[in-house]
Design a protein around this motif. Structure first.
Motif, PDB file in Angstrom:
ATOM      1  N   ALA A 158       0.611  -1.653   0.322  1.00 37.15           N
ATOM      2  CA  ALA A 158      -0.035  -0.045  -0.134  1.00 37.15           C
ATOM      3  C   ALA A 158       0.429   1.735  -0.097  1.00 37.15           C
ATOM      4  O   ALA A 158       0.622   2.167  -0.598  1.00 37.15           O
ATOM      5  N   SER A 159       1.769   1.083   0.484  1.00 39.42           N
ATOM      6  CA  SER A 159       2.279   2.420   0.819  1.00 39.42           C
ATOM      7  C   SER A 159       3.480   2.058  -0.971  1.00 39.42           C
ATOM      8  O   SER A 159       3.933   3.723  -1.309  1.00 39.42           O
ATOM      9  N   MET A 160       4.019   1.671  -1.022  1.00 38.83           N
ATOM     10  CA  MET A 160       4.694   1.725  -2.685  1.00 38.83           C
ATOM     11  C   MET A 160       3.217   2.749  -3.493  1.00 38.83           C
ATOM     12  O   MET A 160       3.730   3.227  -3.966  1.00 38.83           O
ATOM     13  N   LEU A 161       2.198   1.774  -3.591  1.00 37.61           N
ATOM     14  CA  LEU A 161       1.532   2.117  -4.497  1.00 37.61           C
ATOM     15  C   LEU A 161       1.022   3.683  -4.189  1.00 37.61           C
ATOM     16  O   LEU A 161       0.652   4.207  -4.549  1.00 37.61           O
ATOM     17  N   ALA A 162       0.755   4.269  -2.532  1.00 32.32           N
ATOM     18  CA  ALA A 162       1.040   5.466  -2.590  1.00 32.32           C
ATOM     19  C   ALA A 162       1.591   6.339  -2.768  1.00 32.32           C
ATOM     20  O   ALA A 162       1.388   7.533  -3.440  1.00 32.32           O
ATOM     21  N   VAL A 163       3.037   6.154  -3.067  1.00 33.00           N
ATOM     22  CA  VAL A 163       3.510   6.738  -4.100  1.00 33.00           C
ATOM     23  C   VAL A 163       3.854   6.862  -5.216  1.00 33.00           C
ATOM     24  O   VAL A 163       3.371   7.507  -6.025  1.00 33.00           O
ATOM     25  N   ALA A 164       3.576   5.708  -5.578  1.00 33.23           N
ATOM     26  CA  ALA A 164       3.479   5.738  -7.477  1.00 33.23           C
ATOM     27  C   ALA A 164       1.973   6.387  -7.563  1.00 33.23           C
ATOM     28  O   ALA A 164       2.042   7.275  -8.740  1.00 33.23           O
ATOM     29  N   GLY A 165       1.397   6.646  -6.800  1.00 34.46           N
ATOM     30  CA  GLY A 165      -0.183   6.555  -7.546  1.00 34.46           C
ATOM     31  C   GLY A 165       0.420   8.839  -7.249  1.00 34.46           C
ATOM     32  O   GLY A 165      -0.299   8.968  -7.956  1.00 34.46           O
ATOM     33  N   SER A 166       0.768   9.083  -6.506  1.00 38.51           N
ATOM     34  CA  SER A 166       1.522  10.342  -6.894  1.00 38.51           C
ATOM     35  C   SER A 166       2.240  11.098  -7.999  1.00 38.51           C
ATOM     36  O   SER A 166       1.920  12.389  -7.747  1.00 38.51           O
ATOM     37  N   LEU A 167       2.732  10.062  -8.007  1.00 36.36           N
ATOM     38  CA  LEU A 167       3.641  10.160  -9.064  1.00 36.36           C
ATOM     39  C   LEU A 167       2.973  10.009 -10.780  1.00 36.36           C
ATOM     40  O   LEU A 167       3.229  11.461 -11.503  1.00 36.36           O
ATOM     41  N   VAL A 168       1.308   9.358 -10.583  1.00 34.09           N
ATOM     42  CA  VAL A 168       1.004   9.280 -11.758  1.00 34.09           C
ATOM     43  C   VAL A 168       0.025  11.217 -11.625  1.00 34.09           C
ATOM     44  O   VAL A 168      -0.002  11.655 -13.192  1.00 34.09           O
ATOM     45  N   GLU A 169      -0.255  11.319 -10.770  1.00 33.95           N
ATOM     46  CA  GLU A 169      -0.867  13.014 -10.514  1.00 33.95           C
ATOM     47  C   GLU A 169      -0.046  14.044 -11.028  1.00 33.95           C
ATOM     48  O   GLU A 169      -0.459  15.638 -11.442  1.00 33.95           O
ATOM     49  N   PRO A 318       1.122  14.647  -2.645  1.00 29.68           N
ATOM     50  CA  PRO A 318       0.103  14.755  -1.454  1.00 29.68           C
ATOM     51  C   PRO A 318       0.135  13.263  -0.563  1.00 29.68           C
ATOM     52  O   PRO A 318      -0.351  13.284   0.338  1.00 29.68           O
ATOM     53  N   HIS A 319       1.277  12.065  -1.072  1.00 27.80           N
ATOM     54  CA  HIS A 319       1.281  11.104   0.289  1.00 27.80           C
ATOM     55  C   HIS A 319       1.805  12.061   1.397  1.00 27.80           C
ATOM     56  O   HIS A 319       2.309  10.608   2.479  1.00 27.80           O
ATOM     57  N   GLN A 330      11.910  16.517   7.975  1.00 26.90           N
ATOM     58  CA  GLN A 330      11.202  15.418   8.501  1.00 26.90           C
ATOM     59  C   GLN A 330       9.967  14.843   8.318  1.00 26.90           C
ATOM     60  O   GLN A 330       9.467  16.036   7.307  1.00 26.90           O
ATOM     61  N   VAL A 331       9.233  14.132   7.789  1.00 25.57           N
ATOM     62  CA  VAL A 331       8.447  14.001   6.631  1.00 25.57           C
ATOM     63  C   VAL A 331       7.045  12.880   7.657  1.00 25.57           C
ATOM     64  O   VAL A 331       7.619  11.756   7.726  1.00 25.57           O
ATOM     65  N   HIS A 332       5.966  13.402   7.469  1.00 25.91           N
ATOM     66  CA  HIS A 332       5.301  12.925   7.739  1.00 25.91           C
ATOM     67  C   HIS A 332       4.494  11.939   6.253  1.00 25.91           C
ATOM     68  O   HIS A 332       4.401  13.084   5.449  1.00 25.91           O
ATOM     69  N   GLY A 333       3.901  10.892   7.053  1.00 28.97           N
ATOM     70  CA  GLY A 333       2.885  10.190   5.936  1.00 28.97           C
ATOM     71  C   GLY A 333       3.133   8.364   6.146  1.00 28.97           C
ATOM     72  O   GLY A 333       3.124   8.203   6.325  1.00 28.97           O
ATOM     73  N   VAL A 334       3.533   8.102   4.622  1.00 31.05           N
ATOM     74  CA  VAL A 334       4.113   7.149   4.056  1.00 31.05           C
ATOM     75  C   VAL A 334       5.804   6.649   4.645  1.00 31.05           C
ATOM     76  O   VAL A 334       6.657   7.856   4.941  1.00 31.05           O
ATOM     77  N   ARG A 335       5.469   5.595   4.980  1.00 30.78           N
ATOM     78  CA  ARG A 335       6.433   5.273   6.083  1.00 30.78           C
ATOM     79  C   ARG A 335       6.943   3.956   5.991  1.00 30.78           C
ATOM     80  O   ARG A 335       5.757   3.126   5.784  1.00 30.78           O
ATOM     81  N   CYS A 336       7.863   3.530   5.963  1.00 31.83           N
ATOM     82  CA  CYS A 336       7.898   1.837   6.305  1.00 31.83           C
ATOM     83  C   CYS A 336       7.911   1.191   7.362  1.00 31.83           C
ATOM     84  O   CYS A 336       7.094   1.425   8.199  1.00 31.83           O
ATOM     85  N   LEU A 337       7.323  -0.382   7.270  1.00 26.26           N
ATOM     86  CA  LEU A 337       7.258  -1.341   8.623  1.00 26.26           C
ATOM     87  C   LEU A 337       8.022  -0.937   9.314  1.00 26.26           C
ATOM     88  O   LEU A 337       7.766  -1.425  11.101  1.00 26.26           O
ATOM     89  N   GLY A 338       9.401  -1.402   8.818  1.00 26.44           N
ATOM     90  CA  GLY A 338      10.667  -1.254  10.443  1.00 26.44           C
ATOM     91  C   GLY A 338      11.652  -1.725   9.490  1.00 26.44           C
ATOM     92  O   GLY A 338      12.078  -2.104   7.876  1.00 26.44           O
ATOM     93  N   TYR A 339      12.362  -2.252  10.416  1.00 24.28           N
ATOM     94  CA  TYR A 339      13.710  -2.885   9.755  1.00 24.28           C
ATOM     95  C   TYR A 339      14.270  -3.758  10.223  1.00 24.28           C
ATOM     96  O   TYR A 339      13.650  -4.533  11.317  1.00 24.28           O
ATOM     97  N   LEU A 340      14.788  -4.919   9.342  1.00 22.64           N
ATOM     98  CA  LEU A 340      15.465  -6.060   9.759  1.00 22.64           C
ATOM     99  C   LEU A 340      15.646  -6.438  11.342  1.00 22.64           C
ATOM    100  O   LEU A 340      17.363  -4.870  11.047  1.00 22.64           O
TER     101      LEU A 340
END
Length: 497
Positions: A158-169, A318-319, A330-340
């Motif tokens: 979902a996060s990757m697709l949110a970024v892709a969708g923003s770039l399409v716009e 937008p995301h 500092q960035v709010h919004g889409v973020r990773c789930l965590g680190y390994l």
């Protein structure tokens, strides 16, 4: 509708075309290959899959097959060293490593058996322990950290697709209908901003091999091959690293024709000097600088048609939302789930480590990395990225790392753009660069590297950024010699023994 459904719709389009060195492949062909790989992965019980593949149709089909199974993809760049491969496979717990059929087992992989995965791919079963992953992990990508082993960053679809969708716009005003992938597909930037955005926008996708693009080894680039690739595919859009942009601008200034089809050239992955952007604008190239980071699933800000400000990396997409705290972005919004294997970023905004500001119109300006800033003996703060970007805009410098911590003047370790360049040529080039810099930021001495900086040697990150500590350590003696000659006012040149 889910992102996976959107991809399924894209594959059903009768006019979808994927182009590579072999020819054109329609949506039905791609769909059949995606389903075949999905069936093969499922039959072999593979859910967490690493890949080490060249750019091409198979990379795209495998990635979409893993998406279709709600699996986890661990894409590894082909230039990863044996140590980097070993680290990534062990830390991610991948069950298999997918390579091109007929290739030997990659050094660094500990495989039990090789099994066919369709006609063109093989899956090497791995002897690894599978660590627990954050729920929803769809991709594990490795950061381009400047020191130590790269971190595995877990991202959901979902996060990757949110970024892709923003770039399409963002690109909609110029409606690019064919995207050319000029970066390795294993990089998150091209995976999300190239492949996924192109699929969502119903554009054709050109995925030539890295050799057809002009890459040689880990960091070389053959510019005539790159120009031929552009002319062959006639793209509307592409993503460029600063060095790729410099190569295209320099070639165009020397009279080489670039495709008239170009509508949207996004550039990022490192600081882009304002002079280079001005040169691109003078040529009429549609260049738009952006900014992002792995922890935010790639792009955060981007200049775009109708909303572009030279010197900035654009407004937040937008995301995302960008704020400045104590000089740091500092960035709010889409973020990773965590680190390994370690704690992820704390809740709230992602602290980027980048210095900058947001102007009154919302355009974000990046001035350097907090950890890289050094303080001269005269107490002046210098962001080395700033000085390096000025050096790299000159046609005589291909790579540069600047240093001057607690010193009265600065040194740069450089690799020349053309073999056999003479010291006098570089001295003249340095004089030209220094003319645009304040005295405290100027470079007084150059150390010529004995070889280009490469990822294989541990001197570059996966996306081509210099590993500063490693480079400065390798050339520490030569740098010390330059400062030892402090009483000699004339610049000196040389390589370490």
């Amino acid at each position: 509708m889910s992102g996976l459904d959107l991809f399924a719709d894209a594959l059903r389009r009768p006019d979808l075309r994927v182009l590579d060195g072999v020819g054109e492949h329609g949506g039905a062909q791609l769909e059949a290959r995606v389903q075949a790989y999905a069936d093969a992965l499922e039959a072999q019980g593979l859910q967490r899959v690493a890949s080490r593949l060249d750019n091409g149709l198979d990379w795209l089909a495998l990635d979409l097959a893993i998406r279709r199974l709600d699996g986890v993809h661990v894409p590894l760049p082909t230039f990863f060293s044996a140590g980097q491969v070993s680290h990534a496979l062990a830390s991610s717990g991948a069950q298999a490593l997918v390579t091109a059929r007929g290739e030997p087992m990659p050094i660094g992989a500990n495989a039990e058996v090789q099994r066919a995965l369709g006609d063109t791919l093989s899956a090497w079963r791995l002897q690894t322990h599978a660590p627990a992953l954050p729920e929803g992990t769809a991709c594990i990508t490795y950061t381009s950290g400047t020191t130590g082993s790269a971190k595995g960053v877990c991202l959901d679809a979902a996060s990757m697709l949110a970024v892709a969708g923003s770039l399409v716009e963002a690109a909609r005003p110029v409606s690019p209908r064919r995207h050319l992938c000029l970066m390795p597909l294993s990089t998150l930037l091209e995976n999300v901003s190239g492949l996924y955005a192109a699929l969502l926008s119903e554009a054709d996708i050109a995925v030539p091999s890295l050799a057809e693009i002009g890459y040689t080894g880990a960091s070389g680039l053959d510019v005539p091959t790159l120009l031929a690739c552009l002319q062959r595919y006639q793209p509307h859009s592409a993503i460029l690293l600063p060095q790729l942009l410099l190569a295209l601008v320099t070639a165009a200034e020397r009279g080489h024709a670039l495709p008239r089809s170009l509508r949207f050239l996004a550039v990022g992955g490192g600081r882009v000097g304002p002079r280079l952007l001005a040169r691109a604008a003078a040529l009429g190239l549609p260049v738009y600088e952006g900014y992002g980071l792995t922890e935010c699933a790639s792009v955060v800000c981007l200049n775009r048609p109708g909303a572009s400000r030279p010197g900035s990396v654009g407004r937040a997409l937008p995301h995302a939302r960008v704020q400045v705290v104590d000089g740091e972005l500092q960035v709010h919004g889409v973020r990773c789930l965590g680190y390994l294997g370690e704690a992820g970023p704390p809740p709230g905004a992602i602290a980027t480590g980048d210095l900058g500001h947001v102007d009154e119109d919302g355009y974000v300006h990046v001035t350097g990395r907090r950890k890289n800033v050094f303080i001269t003996a005269y107490g002046r703060n210098v962001s080395p990225e700033w000085v390096e970007s000025e050096l790299l805009q000159h046609p005589d410098f291909a790579q540069a790392v600047v240093w001057g911590e607690a010193r009265p003047w600065n040194v740069a370790v450089v690799w020349p753009r053309r073999a056999g360049q003479q010291a006098n040529d570089l001295q003249a080039a340095l004089h030209d660069v220094n003319a645009s810099l304040p005295d405290y930021a100027q470079v007084r001495e150059l150390v010529l590297a004995d070889a280009p900086f490469t990822a294989a040697e541990g001197l570059l990150t996966a996306n081509g950024r210099p590993r500063r500590d490693a480079i400065l350590h390798r050339y520490a003696d030569a740098i010390a010699q330059r400062y030892a000659r402090a009483n000699d006012p004339s610049p000196t040149f040389g390589c370490t023994p």
